[in-house]
Enzyme design. Structure first.
Site, PDB file in Angstrom:
ATOM      1  N   HIS A  18      46.781  41.487  30.164  1.00 61.85           N
ATOM      2  CA  HIS A  18      46.283  42.772  29.661  1.00 61.85           C
ATOM      3  C   HIS A  18      46.630  43.882  30.647  1.00 61.85           C
ATOM      4  O   HIS A  18      47.220  43.636  31.701  1.00 61.85           O
ATOM      5  CB  HIS A  18      44.784  42.703  29.325  1.00 61.85           C
ATOM      6  CG  HIS A  18      43.901  42.298  30.476  1.00 61.85           C
ATOM      7  ND1 HIS A  18      43.842  42.992  31.648  1.00 61.85           N
ATOM      8  CD2 HIS A  18      43.029  41.252  30.615  1.00 61.85           C
ATOM      9  CE1 HIS A  18      42.977  42.435  32.465  1.00 61.85           C
ATOM     10  NE2 HIS A  18      42.477  41.348  31.868  1.00 61.85           N
ATOM     11  N   HIS A  21      45.658  43.382  34.385  1.00 62.11           N
ATOM     12  CA  HIS A  21      46.611  42.561  35.150  1.00 62.11           C
ATOM     13  C   HIS A  21      47.856  43.398  35.439  1.00 62.11           C
ATOM     14  O   HIS A  21      48.434  43.338  36.518  1.00 62.11           O
ATOM     15  CB  HIS A  21      47.079  41.338  34.346  1.00 62.11           C
ATOM     16  CG  HIS A  21      45.988  40.394  33.933  1.00 62.11           C
ATOM     17  ND1 HIS A  21      45.773  40.030  32.624  1.00 62.11           N
ATOM     18  CD2 HIS A  21      45.074  39.720  34.659  1.00 62.11           C
ATOM     19  CE1 HIS A  21      44.765  39.185  32.566  1.00 62.11           C
ATOM     20  NE2 HIS A  21      44.316  38.972  33.779  1.00 62.11           N
ATOM     21  N   CYS A 126      29.111  29.294  38.116  1.00 55.38           N
ATOM     22  CA  CYS A 126      29.614  30.221  37.078  1.00 55.38           C
ATOM     23  C   CYS A 126      31.077  29.872  36.824  1.00 55.38           C
ATOM     24  O   CYS A 126      31.910  29.979  37.735  1.00 55.38           O
ATOM     25  CB  CYS A 126      29.496  31.675  37.532  1.00 55.38           C
ATOM     26  SG  CYS A 126      30.377  32.792  36.403  1.00 55.38           S
ATOM     27  N   CYS A 129      33.506  32.883  37.384  1.00 53.66           N
ATOM     28  CA  CYS A 129      33.910  33.129  38.783  1.00 53.66           C
ATOM     29  C   CYS A 129      34.562  31.899  39.386  1.00 53.66           C
ATOM     30  O   CYS A 129      35.182  31.986  40.441  1.00 53.66           O
ATOM     31  CB  CYS A 129      32.706  33.458  39.655  1.00 53.66           C
ATOM     32  SG  CYS A 129      31.830  34.941  39.219  1.00 53.66           S
ATOM     33  N   CYS A 144      25.185  35.827  35.676  1.00 52.73           N
ATOM     34  CA  CYS A 144      26.210  36.246  36.646  1.00 52.73           C
ATOM     35  C   CYS A 144      26.474  37.736  36.390  1.00 52.73           C
ATOM     36  O   CYS A 144      26.736  38.129  35.251  1.00 52.73           O
ATOM     37  CB  CYS A 144      27.490  35.444  36.437  1.00 52.73           C
ATOM     38  SG  CYS A 144      28.930  36.243  37.181  1.00 52.73           S
ATOM     39  N   HIS A 147      30.130  38.216  34.834  1.00 49.44           N
ATOM     40  CA  HIS A 147      30.472  37.646  33.528  1.00 49.44           C
ATOM     41  C   HIS A 147      29.342  37.710  32.510  1.00 49.44           C
ATOM     42  O   HIS A 147      29.531  37.336  31.347  1.00 49.44           O
ATOM     43  CB  HIS A 147      30.984  36.211  33.707  1.00 49.44           C
ATOM     44  CG  HIS A 147      32.249  36.181  34.520  1.00 49.44           C
ATOM     45  ND1 HIS A 147      32.264  35.964  35.868  1.00 49.44           N
ATOM     46  CD2 HIS A 147      33.540  36.429  34.162  1.00 49.44           C
ATOM     47  CE1 HIS A 147      33.506  36.049  36.310  1.00 49.44           C
ATOM     48  NE2 HIS A 147      34.297  36.331  35.301  1.00 49.44           N
ATOM     49  N   LYS A 299      34.522  49.307  30.316  1.00 47.88           N
ATOM     50  CA  LYS A 299      35.088  48.097  30.888  1.00 47.88           C
ATOM     51  C   LYS A 299      35.777  47.311  29.775  1.00 47.88           C
ATOM     52  O   LYS A 299      35.262  47.230  28.667  1.00 47.88           O
ATOM     53  CB  LYS A 299      33.941  47.267  31.503  1.00 47.88           C
ATOM     54  CG  LYS A 299      34.424  46.370  32.586  1.00 47.88           C
ATOM     55  CD  LYS A 299      33.281  45.715  33.322  1.00 47.88           C
ATOM     56  CE  LYS A 299      33.867  44.478  33.976  1.00 47.88           C
ATOM     57  NZ  LYS A 299      32.909  43.627  34.588  1.00 47.88           N
ATOM     58  N   LYS A 302      36.565  41.057  26.056  1.00 40.88           N
ATOM     59  CA  LYS A 302      36.862  40.460  24.759  1.00 40.88           C
ATOM     60  C   LYS A 302      35.757  40.769  23.764  1.00 40.88           C
ATOM     61  O   LYS A 302      36.010  41.048  22.597  1.00 40.88           O
ATOM     62  CB  LYS A 302      37.004  38.944  24.913  1.00 40.88           C
ATOM     63  CG  LYS A 302      38.382  38.537  25.354  1.00 40.88           C
ATOM     64  CD  LYS A 302      38.573  37.037  25.228  1.00 40.88           C
ATOM     65  CE  LYS A 302      39.835  36.614  25.951  1.00 40.88           C
ATOM     66  NZ  LYS A 302      39.802  35.263  26.463  1.00 40.88           N
TER      67      LYS A 302
HETATM   68  N1  MSP Z   1      43.080  33.667  39.373  1.00 40.79           N
HETATM   69  C1  MSP Z   1      42.270  34.577  40.073  1.00 40.79           C
HETATM   70  C2  MSP Z   1      43.003  35.131  41.285  1.00 40.79           C
HETATM   71  C3  MSP Z   1      43.487  34.114  42.260  1.00 40.79           C
HETATM   72  S1  MSP Z   1      44.382  34.875  43.562  1.00 40.79           S
HETATM   73  C4  MSP Z   1      44.662  33.657  44.652  1.00 40.79           C
HETATM   74  C5  MSP Z   1      41.875  35.728  39.165  1.00 40.79           C
HETATM   75  N2  MSP Z   1      42.600  35.868  38.033  1.00 40.79           N
HETATM   76  S2  MSP Z   1      42.352  37.017  36.944  1.00 40.79           S
HETATM   77  O1  MSP Z   1      43.349  36.787  35.923  1.00 40.79           O
HETATM   78  O2  MSP Z   1      40.995  37.043  36.540  1.00 40.79           O
HETATM   79  O3  MSP Z   1      42.650  38.379  37.649  1.00 40.79           O
HETATM   80  C6  MSP Z   1      43.896  38.593  38.271  1.00 40.79           C
HETATM   81  C7  MSP Z   1      43.921  39.944  38.957  1.00 40.79           C
HETATM   82  O4  MSP Z   1      43.818  40.951  37.957  1.00 40.79           O
HETATM   83  C8  MSP Z   1      42.745  40.137  39.917  1.00 40.79           C
HETATM   84  O5  MSP Z   1      43.164  40.760  41.113  1.00 40.79           O
HETATM   85  C9  MSP Z   1      41.806  41.034  39.145  1.00 40.79           C
HETATM   86  O6  MSP Z   1      41.021  41.866  39.959  1.00 40.79           O
HETATM   87  C10 MSP Z   1      42.818  41.869  38.357  1.00 40.79           C
HETATM   88  N3  MSP Z   1      42.199  42.477  37.181  1.00 40.79           N
HETATM   89  C11 MSP Z   1      41.642  41.854  36.107  1.00 40.79           C
HETATM   90  N4  MSP Z   1      41.145  42.806  35.265  1.00 40.79           N
HETATM   91  C12 MSP Z   1      41.373  44.029  35.785  1.00 40.79           C
HETATM   92  C13 MSP Z   1      41.206  45.349  35.360  1.00 40.79           C
HETATM   93  N5  MSP Z   1      40.606  45.650  34.232  1.00 40.79           N
HETATM   94  N6  MSP Z   1      41.713  46.334  36.130  1.00 40.79           N
HETATM   95  C14 MSP Z   1      42.431  46.090  37.268  1.00 40.79           C
HETATM   96  N7  MSP Z   1      42.601  44.868  37.709  1.00 40.79           N
HETATM   97  C15 MSP Z   1      41.980  43.830  37.069  1.00 40.79           C
HETATM   98  O7  MSP Z   1      40.980  36.468  39.523  1.00 40.79           O
END
Ligand code: MSP
Length: 520
Positions: A18, A21, A126, A129, A144, A147, A299, A302
């Site tokens: 998304h 990411h 959780c 997390c 949590c 979440h 925020k 889903k």
């Molecule tokens: N798998 C773990 C990270 C392991 S690193 C050794 C994880 N994955 S995640 O898919 O949930 O998130 C991946 C990255 O995307 C994280 O740094 C997270 O903060 C970032 N983001 C997820 N949603 C976000 C936003 N809405 N905005 C900006 N970054 C966000 O955590």
């Protein structure tokens, strides 16, 4: 700078990529492309995090194997980063064989060292997390806070890592290295968390979590997903426990930056640092925690149904290249704060900066060069006007990137283009031409084109396609090193023909855009 290396968090593959990411990968890519111009060698590591209970559960509901789910979604991430021109050097998947093997070896080494021990434990887990939470971490309803779900009571005999052994060493490292955690206001947050740390569980019983890397000496247990995931930063560079590490590890570890979201700072600045200390390895030079991207100030989630993908934004605006989205995302937040995406803001910002300001100025100037001089730059046009403004901008851009502020650096670049627009309006080369003052007219056009050549190089980390289009029309090398920018001069001689001129960025939703759609 001899070398520069950077990593992103690796994304969970229990869903599709998304815009959140995407924000992190774009932010990192912009920083990477900038520093690439300032270093001899550079490396950018990203990838996907593929183990754990969440993946196992999602796969089950979809009636496919966890590996099938991982393959499908890892591919979506790879495709998304391709679409966004993310220029990574290596993409690691935590299901890659070399990674799994080294993670097992790391675990065994820590067991041998006595930093991992077995212990019976009951706690609140959780699965969002992927960690145990203390009662005090929960919100008023016992959920949590991230979440919004009740954690499960889990009772298991697990392996534990002696995090407490490294507490003082980590505190000292943070206090003695003010740039270690960035933005600096986040360091205090980590120091507060360190006050109450306990040893952490680093394995799960296979009866509870099947989808993970087995502990080599005890296959009834799988390695905790965060130990597995965090290790990617060294396995992805070719670190080996029992044999010689590969060249990339020797060359690029410790990395200059781990770029991560603020929600996972604790895992990086405490757990990961302790593991590296236990392995007697060097620490990353810096950990930078960015904020979150909201959608229309909400925020993304889903349940709200407001999760948007980078692909859907590009399709909605009929964009073939990702430059506008990259530019907007990176400029959406400063100082590690949250940023916001909305269709209207996106359209307004990129139309103003990329189309009206930057693209239009180049287009107008090149057209005048063709109209008045048949596209030729004569020797007497060459001059150094606007050089001071340009130099100041180059210096500010360097400074802002050193401070991890690509949004502020972008503002400086656009301000320079603003001043060039003002200059052209004040000088009015069309009036000079009308009055027959051709040398002055040519000099004015040259000043603008020479400034735009530098702008092309400065804007490349944000907008690689627009920049290379600009460079093509100005006959310069867009990949030149920073050390060469100040001396860069657009060359004397025939620069361009009428046919070669084209807009580098079309306004979103403009009439031209409509025509373009029709042409396709
Ligand atoms: N798998 C773990 C990270 C392991 S690193 C050794 C994880 N994955 S995640 O898919 O949930 O998130 C991946 C990255 O995307 C994280 O740094 C997270 O903060 C970032 N983001 C997820 N949603 C976000 C936003 N809405 N905005 C900006 N970054 C966000 O955590």
């Amino acid at each position: 700078m001899e070398k520069f290396s950077i990593t992103t968090a690796i994304d969970y593959v229990n869903g599709e990529p998304h815009i959140g990411h995407a924000y992190e990968k774009i932010f990192t890519d912009v920083i990477f492309r900038h520093f690439k111009k300032r270093s001899e060698k550079s490396f950018f590591l990203t990838g996907t995090d593929e183990h754990g209970i969440k993946i196992q559960k999602t796969a089950k509901t979809l009636n496919i194997t966890p590996k099938e789910l991982c393959d499908k979604n890892a591919n979506s991430f790879i495709e998304a980063w391709k679409l966004l021109d993310i220029n990574y050097s290596h993409f690691i998947r935590t299901t890659d064989d070399y990674h799994e093997k080294t993670v097992q070896d790391i675990f065994e080494k820590l067991l041998e060292k006595g930093d991992i021990y077995k212990h019976k434990y009951t706690g609140l887990y959780c699965s969002g997390c992927e960690c145990f939470l203390a009662e005090k971490d929960l919100d008023e309803e016992g959920n949590c806070p991230i979440h919004g779900k009740k954690p499960e009571v889990v009772s298991e005999e697990n392996y534990f890592f002696k995090l407490t052994k490294y507490k003082d060493k980590i505190i000292n490292h943070i206090k003695n290295n003010p740039n270690f955690i960035q933005p600096s206001y986040r360091a205090q947050e980590v120091l507060n968390q360190l006050e109450n740390i306990e040893d952490i569980s680093v394995s799960r019983a296979k009866t509870n979590v099947e989808w993970g890397i087995e502990v080599k000496s005890d296959p009834s247990q799988v390695i905790y997903v965060w130990i597995d995931a965090l290790s990617n930063y060294i396995t992805g560079l070719g670190y080996k426990v029992n044999s010689e590490s590969e060249e990339n590890y020797k060359e690029f570890w410790p990395v200059n930056y781990h770029i991560i979201g603020k929600d996972i700072l604790k895992f990086h600045s405490i757990y990961w640092i302790a593991i590296l200390m236990a392995l007697d390895l060097e620490l990353p030079k810096s950990i930078y925690a960015h904020g979150w991207i909201m959608i229309d100030k909400n925020k993304m989630s889903k349940s709200t149904g407001n999760v948007i993908s980078p692909k859907s934004v590009m399709e909605a605006f009929n964009l073939e290249k990702p430059d506008a989205l990259r530019y907007f995302m990176v400029t959406a937040a400063v100082n590690g704060k949250d940023g916001n995406y909305s269709d209207d803001d996106f359209k307004e910002k990129v139309n103003a900066d990329l189309a009206n300001n930057m693209g239009n100025l180049l287009n107008r100037t090149l057209n005048m060069l063709v109209k008045y001089f048949d596209g030729e730059i004569k020797a007497e046009f060459i001059n150094n006007e606007l050089i001071n403004e340009t130099k100041e901008t180059i210096d500010s851009v360097l400074k802002y990137f050193d401070e991890m502020e690509p949004a502020l650096a972008a503002n400086k670049i656009i301000e320079l283009v603003d001043s060039a627009n003002k200059f052209v309006n004040d000088k009015a080369p069309w009036a000079l031409a009308k009055n027959g003052d051709m040398v002055e007219c040519g000099k004015t056009l040259y000043s603008i084109l020479n400034l735009m050549a530098k702008v092309a190089i400065l804007i490349e980390p944000y907008c690689p396609n627009i920049a290379s289009d600009m460079a093509k029309q100005l006959k310069i090398d867009v990949n030149m090193k920073y050390s060469e920018i100040e001396d860069l001069m657009v060359k004397e001689g025939k620069l361009i023909t009428k046919e070669e001129i084209h807009p580098v960025f079309l306004r979103l939703d403009s009439e031209i855009m409509g025509d373009k759609k029709k042409q396709n």
